[in-house]
Design a protein around this motif. Structure first.
Motif, PDB file in Angstrom:
ATOM      1  N   ASP A 433      -2.445  -1.308   7.871  1.00  0.00           N
ATOM      2  CA  ASP A 433      -2.767  -1.045   6.470  1.00  0.00           C
ATOM      3  C   ASP A 433      -2.725   0.450   6.171  1.00  0.00           C
ATOM      4  O   ASP A 433      -2.272   0.869   5.108  1.00  0.00           O
ATOM      5  CB  ASP A 433      -4.151  -1.607   6.124  1.00  0.00           C
ATOM      6  CG  ASP A 433      -4.159  -3.124   6.073  1.00  0.00           C
ATOM      7  OD1 ASP A 433      -3.072  -3.715   5.969  1.00  0.00           O
ATOM      8  OD2 ASP A 433      -5.267  -3.704   6.130  1.00  0.00           O
ATOM      9  N   GLU A 434      -3.169   1.257   7.142  1.00  0.00           N
ATOM     10  CA  GLU A 434      -3.112   2.716   6.958  1.00  0.00           C
ATOM     11  C   GLU A 434      -1.672   3.199   6.874  1.00  0.00           C
ATOM     12  O   GLU A 434      -1.351   4.119   6.113  1.00  0.00           O
ATOM     13  CB  GLU A 434      -3.813   3.420   8.122  1.00  0.00           C
ATOM     14  CG  GLU A 434      -5.301   3.202   8.227  1.00  0.00           C
ATOM     15  CD  GLU A 434      -5.849   3.841   9.483  1.00  0.00           C
ATOM     16  OE1 GLU A 434      -6.148   5.042   9.432  1.00  0.00           O
ATOM     17  OE2 GLU A 434      -5.979   3.140  10.511  1.00  0.00           O
ATOM     18  N   MET A 435      -0.804   2.592   7.649  1.00  0.00           N
ATOM     19  CA  MET A 435       0.601   2.999   7.634  1.00  0.00           C
ATOM     20  C   MET A 435       1.236   2.743   6.263  1.00  0.00           C
ATOM     21  O   MET A 435       2.099   3.499   5.821  1.00  0.00           O
ATOM     22  CB  MET A 435       1.388   2.256   8.711  1.00  0.00           C
ATOM     23  CG  MET A 435       0.966   2.560  10.130  1.00  0.00           C
ATOM     24  SD  MET A 435       1.891   1.584  11.326  1.00  0.00           S
ATOM     25  CE  MET A 435       3.504   2.346  11.225  1.00  0.00           C
ATOM     26  N   LEU A 436       0.801   1.687   5.612  1.00  0.00           N
ATOM     27  CA  LEU A 436       1.390   1.315   4.317  1.00  0.00           C
ATOM     28  C   LEU A 436       0.650   1.918   3.133  1.00  0.00           C
ATOM     29  O   LEU A 436       1.177   1.912   2.015  1.00  0.00           O
ATOM     30  CB  LEU A 436       1.402  -0.209   4.172  1.00  0.00           C
ATOM     31  CG  LEU A 436       2.263  -0.985   5.182  1.00  0.00           C
ATOM     32  CD1 LEU A 436       2.036  -2.476   5.020  1.00  0.00           C
ATOM     33  CD2 LEU A 436       3.734  -0.643   5.015  1.00  0.00           C
ATOM     34  N   ALA A 437      -0.548   2.449   3.382  1.00  0.00           N
ATOM     35  CA  ALA A 437      -1.429   2.838   2.269  1.00  0.00           C
ATOM     36  C   ALA A 437      -0.825   3.904   1.368  1.00  0.00           C
ATOM     37  O   ALA A 437      -1.053   3.908   0.164  1.00  0.00           O
ATOM     38  CB  ALA A 437      -2.773   3.309   2.818  1.00  0.00           C
ATOM     39  N   GLY A 438      -0.059   4.824   1.919  1.00  0.00           N
ATOM     40  CA  GLY A 438       0.476   5.907   1.102  1.00  0.00           C
ATOM     41  C   GLY A 438       1.770   5.572   0.392  1.00  0.00           C
ATOM     42  O   GLY A 438       2.304   6.406  -0.363  1.00  0.00           O
ATOM     43  N   GLN A 439       2.301   4.379   0.616  1.00  0.00           N
ATOM     44  CA  GLN A 439       3.567   4.012   0.001  1.00  0.00           C
ATOM     45  C   GLN A 439       3.337   3.337  -1.356  1.00  0.00           C
ATOM     46  O   GLN A 439       2.321   2.683  -1.579  1.00  0.00           O
ATOM     47  CB  GLN A 439       4.355   3.071   0.917  1.00  0.00           C
ATOM     48  CG  GLN A 439       4.718   3.696   2.259  1.00  0.00           C
ATOM     49  CD  GLN A 439       5.687   2.846   3.048  1.00  0.00           C
ATOM     50  OE1 GLN A 439       6.599   2.248   2.469  1.00  0.00           O
ATOM     51  NE2 GLN A 439       5.508   2.788   4.358  1.00  0.00           N
ATOM     52  N   ARG A 440       4.280   3.529  -2.258  1.00  0.00           N
ATOM     53  CA  ARG A 440       4.184   2.967  -3.608  1.00  0.00           C
ATOM     54  C   ARG A 440       5.490   2.237  -3.947  1.00  0.00           C
ATOM     55  O   ARG A 440       6.585   2.710  -3.618  1.00  0.00           O
ATOM     56  CB  ARG A 440       3.937   4.061  -4.650  1.00  0.00           C
ATOM     57  CG  ARG A 440       2.637   4.838  -4.452  1.00  0.00           C
ATOM     58  CD  ARG A 440       1.414   3.963  -4.759  1.00  0.00           C
ATOM     59  NE  ARG A 440       0.187   4.748  -4.637  1.00  0.00           N
ATOM     60  CZ  ARG A 440      -0.530   4.838  -3.512  1.00  0.00           C
ATOM     61  NH1 ARG A 440      -0.111   4.211  -2.415  1.00  0.00           N
ATOM     62  NH2 ARG A 440      -1.642   5.549  -3.480  1.00  0.00           N
TER      63      ARG A 440
END
Length: 450
Positions: A433-440
């Motif tokens: 989830d952290e790996m994906l958190a910054g993606q939009r």
């Protein structure tokens, strides 16, 4: 009781016993297997999982003290500034700060990490060929010890910025002595074709100019000729002799020189290659720079942190190919990139005492990444290892976690600090989830379907 370890007479690589003998913070116990200080690595794997970086606080302290003792023994007035790029974990920095080491940083992130770990700004040196205005603003705001200037263009930028802020930047001029450190081409930094520093022939004029610029106080000269230097002291002596001549010329012109920054680069034996001791480096500094009567600064990274760390990994499966046996691990080149990037050799030890005493046959040790380059070793003498068996990559404390990535969407590994019979997770394993958190996802792409 220590389990006897096998030695293969026909194997040109060092045996398990030889590797352990050179690394006193590691030992193979008959029941607990491979132990760092007083903590079994198998216990760490149970708590933190794998792959996991594990660092020995005791080894960090011993190596920091050994370097300082060598410099003191040579009668040098010397300060040690740990190269944060080697390993920027806050716990590692905290251990070294408690030993009185300053920091050598090359980015805003490293500067912030050093300060967060309690390293005083008055002991921080900022190096690097491409410091941004934002980074220089932070360095000025923190009032760090020294900024190493690497070009006339950077000097002009820093002068304008410091003057506009009403600050004075203490700077050393980094010179390129055109000395071949005889190390890997990707980590040599002191030859004329390298991007670092200014040509030594241009240094007197630029140093004189620094003395006239607003917001600039020239305090010394600096050099750094490369990393993982194991070929002896000849390159160091040649580089430092050039610095000594430069300092004498600057003094002759009436320019102030308060100290000399000798850089770092002292290598370590990853395999069984000879590597110089800190006493040899201290002797080279004393011989060449000692007559100047100036304090000196050193910026070691690998020499302190490298041997203090291991990468702990698990076997995913053992695969018998047409011509080779493969050990496929859960660690990969995104974790430890040095073998793929530098053709680097790392010792690999089984953690189990039973495996360590079992017959050895050649195996290629590989990771799961979809690259042929994701290979740690070829034809390495290792026992048969079943899925879940643990192995430890030696000398992974420097340029290991610091150079890791999330390639193949693989989370960053956990980090653990061992201190005597205690250990603690000092960096959590990254979550998906952290790996994906910054993606939009832009609105025009619509909502993803489950």
């Amino acid at each position: 009781m220590v389990t006897p370890l096998p030695v293969l007479d026909t194997d040109p690589d060092p045996s398990f016993a030889e590797l352990l003998a050179a690394r006193p913070h590691l030992e193979m116990h008959a029941f607990d297997g491979l132990v760092m200080e007083d903590v079994p690595l198998a216990r760490i794997a149970e708590v933190a999982g794998t792959p996991t970086w594990v660092y020995s606080a005791g080894a960090l302290r011993r190596r920091a003290r050994a370097l300082k003792a060598a410099l003191d023994g040579a009668g040098l007035r010397a300060s040690v500034h740990y190269a944060v790029k080697a390993n920027s974990n806050l716990a590692v920095l905290r251990v070294l700060a408690a030993e009185g080491l300053g920091a050598d940083v090359v980015s805003e992130g490293e500067l912030r990490a050093a300060r967060a770990a309690g390293i005083p700004a008055s002991t921080i040196v900022f190096s690097g060929v491409g410091k941004t205005e934002r980074e220089l603003r932070l360095a000025l705001a923190e009032d760090i010890l020294q900024i190493n200037i690497e070009s006339a263009e950077e000097a002009g930028m820093l002068s304008a910025l410091a003057a506009s802020l009403g600050r004075t930047a203490r700077v050393a001029l980094r010179v390129n002595p055109d000395v071949d450190a005889r190390t890997h081409a990707k980590i040599t930094t002191g030859k004329s074709e390298n991007k670092f520093g200014v040509a030594i022939d241009d240094a007197p004029a630029l140093y004189a100019r620094l003395a006239t610029l607003p917001g600039i106080e020239p305090v010394g000269v600096a050099t750094h000729i490369g990393s993982q230097i194991t070929s002896g002291m000849a390159a160091y002596r040649a580089a430092y002799a050039c610095l000594a001549e430069l300092v004498q010329a600057l003094r002759g012109a009436g320019l102030p020189v308060k100290h000399v920054d000798c850089g770092g680069g002292l290598g370590i034996p990853y395999r069984d290659e000879p590597a110089p001791l800190p006493e040899a480096l201290a002797g080279a500094i004393k011989t060449t720079l000692g007559p100047l009567g100036l304090p000196v600064m050193l910026e070691p990274g690998r020499w302190i942190a490298g041997p203090a760390g291991v990468l702990l990994a698990s076997v995913v499966l053992q695969k018998q190919g047409a011509a080779r046996r493969f050990l496929v691990l859960d660690a990969a080149m995104n974790d430890l990139v040095r073998p793929a990037m530098y053709e680097a050799w790392h010792g690999i030890l089984p953690v189990s005492p039973v495996a360590a005493a079992s017959p050895l046959t050649p195996a290629d040790v590989v990771g799961p990444v979809c690259e042929t380059g994701d290979t740690f070793a070829r034809g390495r003498a290792l026992p048969s290892l079943t899925p879940g068996a643990l192995v430890a990559f030696l000398d992974a404390g420097a340029y290991g976690a610091a150079m890791s990535s999330t390639y193949n969407m693989r989370p960053l590994a956990a980090e653990v600090l061992v201190d005597g019979d205690r250990f603690a997770v000092v960096r959590d394993r990254q979550g998906f989830d952290e790996m994906l958190a910054g993606q939009r996802q832009p609105a025009w792409l619509g909502n993803p379907q489950p």
